[in-house]
Design a protein around this motif. Structure first.
Motif, PDB file in Angstrom:
ATOM      1  N   VAL A 370       1.099  -1.324   0.185  1.00  0.00           N
ATOM      2  CA  VAL A 370      -0.398   0.263  -0.144  1.00  0.00           C
ATOM      3  C   VAL A 370       1.009   1.473  -0.320  1.00  0.00           C
ATOM      4  CG1 VAL A 370      -1.917   0.704   1.589  1.00  0.00           C
ATOM      5  CG2 VAL A 370      -1.875  -1.035   0.932  1.00  0.00           C
ATOM      6  N   VAL A 371       0.156   2.390  -1.007  1.00  0.00           N
ATOM      7  CA  VAL A 371       0.758   3.257  -0.521  1.00  0.00           C
ATOM      8  C   VAL A 371       0.237   4.816  -0.643  1.00  0.00           C
ATOM      9  CG1 VAL A 371       2.299   5.053  -2.448  1.00  0.00           C
ATOM     10  CG2 VAL A 371       3.023   2.968  -2.271  1.00  0.00           C
ATOM     11  N   LEU A 372       0.258   5.191   0.423  1.00  0.00           N
ATOM     12  CA  LEU A 372      -0.813   6.378   1.433  1.00  0.00           C
ATOM     13  C   LEU A 372       0.297   7.279   0.483  1.00  0.00           C
ATOM     14  CD1 LEU A 372      -1.256   5.145   4.454  1.00  0.00           C
ATOM     15  CD2 LEU A 372      -2.664   4.890   2.465  1.00  0.00           C
ATOM     16  N   GLY A 373      -0.563   8.966  -0.312  1.00  0.00           N
ATOM     17  CA  GLY A 373      -0.105  10.271  -0.394  1.00  0.00           C
ATOM     18  C   GLY A 373      -0.833  11.132   0.135  1.00  0.00           C
ATOM     19  N   SER A 374      -0.386  12.594   0.896  1.00  0.00           N
ATOM     20  CA  SER A 374      -0.928  13.394   1.183  1.00  0.00           C
ATOM     21  C   SER A 374      -0.507  14.473   0.975  1.00  0.00           C
ATOM     22  CB  SER A 374      -1.895  13.413   2.440  1.00  0.00           C
ATOM     23  OG  SER A 374      -2.179  14.241   3.021  1.00  0.00           O
ATOM     24  N   ALA A 375      -0.859  15.575   1.022  1.00  0.00           N
ATOM     25  CA  ALA A 375       0.228  17.039   1.406  1.00  0.00           C
ATOM     26  C   ALA A 375      -0.205  17.623   2.711  1.00  0.00           C
ATOM     27  CB  ALA A 375      -0.011  18.392   0.421  1.00  0.00           C
ATOM     28  N   THR A 376      -1.265  16.623   3.756  1.00  0.00           N
ATOM     29  CA  THR A 376      -1.356  17.101   4.871  1.00  0.00           C
ATOM     30  C   THR A 376      -1.900  15.736   5.470  1.00  0.00           C
ATOM     31  OG1 THR A 376      -3.853  17.326   4.593  1.00  0.00           O
ATOM     32  CG2 THR A 376      -1.756  19.157   4.357  1.00  0.00           C
ATOM     33  N   PRO A 377      -1.036  14.579   5.802  1.00  0.00           N
ATOM     34  CA  PRO A 377      -1.463  13.411   6.410  1.00  0.00           C
ATOM     35  C   PRO A 377      -2.355  13.154   7.537  1.00  0.00           C
ATOM     36  CG  PRO A 377       0.905  13.624   5.940  1.00  0.00           C
ATOM     37  CD  PRO A 377       0.239  14.680   5.997  1.00  0.00           C
ATOM     38  N   SER A 378      -3.046  12.398   7.878  1.00  0.00           N
ATOM     39  CA  SER A 378      -4.002  12.206   8.557  1.00  0.00           C
ATOM     40  C   SER A 378      -2.745  12.427  10.163  1.00  0.00           C
ATOM     41  CB  SER A 378      -4.478  11.067   8.704  1.00  0.00           C
ATOM     42  OG  SER A 378      -3.971   9.930   8.752  1.00  0.00           O
ATOM     43  N   VAL A 379      -3.099  12.573  11.293  1.00  0.00           N
ATOM     44  CA  VAL A 379      -2.644  12.435  12.337  1.00  0.00           C
ATOM     45  C   VAL A 379      -2.679  10.833  12.770  1.00  0.00           C
ATOM     46  CG1 VAL A 379      -2.411  13.496  14.784  1.00  0.00           C
ATOM     47  CG2 VAL A 379      -3.111  14.612  12.825  1.00  0.00           C
ATOM     48  N   ASP A 380      -3.423  10.188  12.632  1.00  0.00           N
ATOM     49  CA  ASP A 380      -3.169   8.942  12.735  1.00  0.00           C
ATOM     50  C   ASP A 380      -1.856   8.379  11.753  1.00  0.00           C
ATOM     51  OD1 ASP A 380      -5.865   9.735  12.674  1.00  0.00           O
ATOM     52  OD2 ASP A 380      -6.209   8.103  13.839  1.00  0.00           O
ATOM     53  N   SER A 381      -1.488   8.328  10.739  1.00  0.00           N
ATOM     54  CA  SER A 381      -1.201   7.571   9.696  1.00  0.00           C
ATOM     55  C   SER A 381       0.454   8.129   9.554  1.00  0.00           C
ATOM     56  CB  SER A 381      -1.179   8.083   8.704  1.00  0.00           C
ATOM     57  OG  SER A 381      -2.381   7.612   7.461  1.00  0.00           O
TER      58      SER A 381
END
Length: 751
Positions: A370-381
């Protein structure tokens, strides 16, 4: 576990039909949910294959009459088995019936008809057909002669193959072809009937073209490390924290290309249907017809077709929101979750699964990553990446080192003191005039939809609410007040129903009012509006986004859907009109949501070669989430937010389980909530903190009353164990058995 509940037919209509079998000694400890097994079935004892849904110690029938499982099927865990194993995990983790979980992971209705293309083709040479035609004309067999002549004419026109072919439906309508005529011509050996399944492809990109593809060194470094790490067996999820415009999508595509080269498939999850147009176009340019999409606005037939194409191996990359996770790929290699922080990845129906967690479990079952991506990742991740559970990658700069948008914060309290009651602050209006004069584009983001917000009395403060839901009505065009939850409508009030005052009206601007104010302030500007109301119809998102990308409008006004992931190089100014509307939502994640929205909104500016500016209008300029968003400083926000989470024992510092109770009888619900708390306390470990029961933010919806009970604990295993105990106890509780009770592990969206 001594017994197994097994399903022998996984068509949607028969998911409820399970049969119980005894687990033989040689399979004890070997059998797992999702495995395909051979079982004796029916009085004749014929051998069928089935799937293990559940392992249990409880025998539902006379134990002496139960048949034993014959053995494992030779093929082991097939695709359906993987999805059933995933459903079993969802049931255990999130709480629901197995049937609800199955209908989530096997969402395709088998009853949807395939679309068939039927063709009539010549089965003989041209000379034989012409001889037969002459004989038919001599015998005045006009119906047969008409069909044969049309096929010969078609053969003459088709210079490539020289074969005559007619569409069966067209031949029926235009040539009077009947079943009897077709049957006779087939019997004579003159024609043959052929059928092909047509798959309805929902992708209609306006400009499909290949383009050169070269990664920047920072992007390539991430691709190389992920490929090397996964090849070495390290399948931990990868979290890419990249600023807006840093090229995360290109990294996803390169990783997918590597997976496709291995003969495997890819799933790309996106948070909103609104993203489909641009996202699909980018992937389609790279991978062509291997790409397809799934989303809720497709017809049942289109959804069926896309899943069938995936099952048959005709599609290799599936893009869509949550439901795309269950695409029936047999050799899944990668699951990408873009904008992984989005709340829409959490289901609001049982089982209330989180797509991120379900994706990680599906990847574990089938050996994918799995690859997760964000400019503002969730605090959890982000916290999991700090703990080493995820592998963190950073893209701190935009591609080509383009400048991040300059961000200005405007204090609306000061604007009010200066006598400015307009939707636009003086600074925002000045910048809008400048950009419009230069022919540049502007996005205006508002956290609401409709004509205006709640309707209230300025004399006594009375707010007009929906009689069926505990929410205020919103004023719409045409003098209507509408409930955005249940759809209730009534005429706009002229006088306050509480005190009779005429000083009653709507407060807070909606997108329509913003668009009208912009049109009034800038008469020559071309304005598009994008919100729930303007995108109800199929294809509504795509039409608006395509028009704006082609610069057919100067200003795009919209709600949250316009600030998520879109890439418009012509946009150099973003105005956030009410930054703190989401800040005081009565939810522990409200500061995180506000920070994410503001950073994402600002990130829409300056994605081309011209630098961009974002203006944040707020009544709370000193709040840490707004200060950090203006500075584009994720780490500063994260540290402050995690301090609060640890202090209050909120996720990810601990786990939170919610029990939702719903009933049409308010008095019975209050009594039942009290009984549920007693029951909960009787089996609660000292490590578990119990909160409530209380009224949620919305205590009544569509004439159904709601209560919520929360449990906090640092150990998820304790909460899961407690949930399973409670699920077993509930059927024996006469009072509670009349309520709709749902479990929600680590809820994301307020109830």
């Amino acid at each position: 576990m001594k017994f197994a509940n097994i399903i022998v037919d996984i068509s949607l209509e028969k998911l409820d039909r399970t049969f119980q079998y005894r687990i033989p000694e040689e399979l004890q400890g070997v059998l797992k949910e999702g495995m395909q097994v051979r079982v004796p079935f029916g009085n004749g004892g014929r051998t069928l294959t089935g799937y293990v849904l559940e392992l249990t110690d409880t025998c539902q029938w006379d134990e002496g009459k139960l048949k034993p499982i014959l053995g494992l099927a030779e093929k082991g865990i097939r695709l359906e088995g993987q999805l059933i194993a995933l459903a079993a995990w969802m049931r255990r983790t999130y709480g629901s019936t197995m049937n609800q979980a199955l209908k989530t992971v096997l969402p395709v209705k088998k009853s949807v008809q395939e679309k068939i293309s039927r063709k009539v083709r010549l089965a003989v040479s041209r000379e034989e057909a012409e001889a037969a035609l002459a004989e038919m004309e001599r015998k005045h067999q006009t119906a047969r002669a008409r069909i044969l002549k049309a096929l010969l004419d078609q053969a003459g026109q088709d210079r490539q193959s020289g074969q005559g072919e007619l569409d069966y439906g067209t031949a029926q309508k235009e040539l009077g072809l009947t079943a009897a005529t077709a049957r006779k011509l087939t019997e004579l050996g003159l024609i043959r009937m052929e059928s092909d399944t047509i798959f309805r492809n929902p992708i209609r990109p306006s400009e499909v073209q290949a383009h050169p593809f070269t990664l920047y060194p920072a992007q390539q470094a991430i691709v190389d490390d992920v490929v090397a790490r996964t090849a070495a067996g390290d399948l931990r999820p990868a979290l890419i924290h990249g600023v807006t415009g840093s090229g995360k999508t290109e990294v996803y595509m390169e990783l997918i290309a590597a997976v496709l080269e291995q003969g495997k498939e890819a799933i790309v999850l996106i948070p909103e249907i609104a993203l489909t147009f641009q996202t699909v176009l980018r992937f389609y340019r790279r991978f062509g017809d291997q790409v397809s999409i799934i989303h809720s606005k497709l017809s049942a037939g289109e959804r069926y077709d896309q899943f069938e194409r995936a099952r048959r191996g005709e599609v290799k990359v599936m893009i869509g929101p949550r439901s795309a996770l269950f695409t029936p790929f047999s050799h899944l290699g990668i699951i990408v979750i873009d904008e992984e922080h989005e709340g829409s990845y959490k289901s609001e129906n049982a089982p209330r699964y989180h797509a991120r967690e379900a994706a990680i479990e599906r990847a574990r079952i089938c050996g994918a990553y799995v690859v997760l991506g964000s400019a503002t990742p969730s605090v959890d991740s982000y916290e999991r990446s700090r703990e080493g559970i995820y592998q963190l990658y950073e893209l701190p700069f935009r591609v080509e080192n383009r400048a991040m948008p300059g961000t200005e914060v405007v204090d609306l309290r000061e604007e009010l003191r200066m006598g400015n009651r307009s939707i636009f602050s003086a600074r925002l209006k000045e910048l809008m005039e400048d950009r419009l004069g230069k022919g540049q584009q502007i996005m205006l983001f508002l956290n609401r939809r409709g004509y205006a917000g709640f309707v209230s009395c300025r004399a006594c403060g009375h707010v007009i609410k929906c009689p069926h839901c505990d929410v205020s009505l919103s004023l719409h065009g045409g003098g209507r007040m509408v409930c955005h939850y249940c759809g209730y409508q009534t005429r706009a009030a002229k006088k306050c129903p509480s005190c009779g005052s005429a000083y009653i009206g709507a407060f807070r601007a909606g997108t329509q009012q913003v668009a009208e104010a912009a049109a009034k302030a800038f008469p020559g500007a071309r304005i598009l509006r994008m919100d729930f109301d303007t995108t109800r119809q199929k294809g509504g998102h795509e039409r608006i986004l395509e028009a704006f990308s082609k610069k057919q409008a100067d200003i795009l006004v919209g709600t949250q859907m316009i600030v998520k992931g879109h890439d418009f190089p012509g946009v150099t100014l973003v105005g956030v009109l009410a930054a703190d509307l989401s800040l005081y939502a009565g939810d522990y994640r409200s500061a995180e949501r506000t920070f994410q929205l503001l950073v994402q909104a600002a990130g829409r500016a300056g994605r081309g070669t011209t630098p961009g500016t974002a203006v944040i209008q707020t009544y709370s300029p000193d709040h840490y989430s707004i200060v950090a968003a203006a500075a584009q400083d994720y780490k500063a926000f994260f540290e402050q937010e995690m301090n609060f989470r640890r202090m209050m024992n909120y996720p990810p510092a601990a786990h939170l389980m919610a029990l939702y109770l719903m009933s049409g009888d308010e008095e019975a619900l209050n009594e039942g909530a009290g009984r549920l708390k007693e029951l909960a306390m009787s089996h609660t470990r000292p490590e578990i903190q119990l909160i409530g029961p209380s009224d949620p933010g919305l205590s009544k919806l569509k004439d159904i009353y709601r209560k919520v009970l929360y449990l906090k604990c640092t150990e998820m295993a304790y909460l899961t164990e407690w949930k399973e105990w409670m699920e077993a106890e509930l059927p024996g509780e006469k009072l509670l058995s009349t309520f709709n009770i749902q479990f929600d592990m680590d809820p994301v969206n307020p109830f």
